[in-house]
Design a protein around this motif. Structure first.
Motif: not given
Ligand code: DC
Length: 218
Positions: A190-194, A138-140, A2-4
């Protein structure tokens, strides 16, 4: 997998997300179209944007179908394809207002989570990495300068036959950015871990390649 992909208006999320989903391959969902569909329907049904109860009821009962046809996302309401209408200037102007309504967000987020739970997906929006699927692989976060974003949206609207002044568009985008970033309920951030990517000087395929490299590293 899943990728955001989150980011402001016209940062390239949809084009990048769609191309990335094709390369992986995975399903693709542009959640902005769902907020646009609610906005379109509330204009059609002349619902007052301050009437939170009526908007909540509309979001619960509206029969929205998101279908992928040849990689293009089609949105149907009660069986009618309204994809083109979702970029109408009156939808464009009001969608940030509708997406501030907590009950609308609550319902759409739960529909989006249900879609995400059924398999691989690239999901694009404003709060996907922070709220909808914070457990994503993964978060972009895509960003770009206001001038570049306005130019992109301007070109896109002209291709669809809408005439709009570039400077007006800059102001409109600033207003929408402001509303999306400062709303109480799941604001754009943005998510902290993006992984943050600025797309000002990058073509779509270059951004996709950067994301594919991040997938390999993760
Ligand atoms: O990405 P877009 O321009 O099609 O999004 C339309 C509007 O919907 C945008 O102003 C903010 C809202 N939106 C949101 O609040 N949360 C999402 N996940 C996607 C879009």
């Amino acid at each position: 997998m899943k990728i955001t992909i989150d980011g402001p208006v016209a940062s390239g999320k949809t084009a990048v997300g769609r191309a990335l989903a094709r390369r992986i391959p995975a399903r693709f969902l542009d959640t902005g179209m769902m907020y646009r569909a609610i906005t379109w329907a509330s204009i059609q049904q002349q619902i007052n944007f301050d009437n939170q109860d009526a908007l909540a009821e509309l979001t619960k009962t509206l029969n929205i179908e998101v279908i992928l046809e040849d990689g293009e996302q089609i949105l149907k309401v009660d069986g009618t394809d309204i994809t083109d209408e979702l970029r109408d200037p009156d939808v464009e102007l009001n969608v940030s207002k509708i997406s501030q309504v907590g009950s609308v967000r609550h319902e759409l987020v739960s529909q989006q989570r249900a879609i995400a739970s059924t398999g691989d997906i690239v999901m694009v929006g404003r709060d996907i990495g922070t709220v909808v699927i914070p457990e994503a692989d993964l978060k972009i976060y895509l960003d770009a300068s206001i001038q570049i974003r306005a130019k992109r949206r301007h070109d896109e609207m002209r291709r669809k036959g809408h005439r709009i002044d570039l400077e007006n568009l800059v102001e409109e985008i600033k207003t929408r950015d402001n509303m999306d970033s400062n709303r109480k309920d799941s604001p754009l951030m943005s998510a902290k871990d993006a992984v943050i990517i600025n797309t000002d000087r990058l073509r779509i395929d270059q951004v996709v390649n950067l994301i594919l490299e991040s997938i390999q590293k993760s």
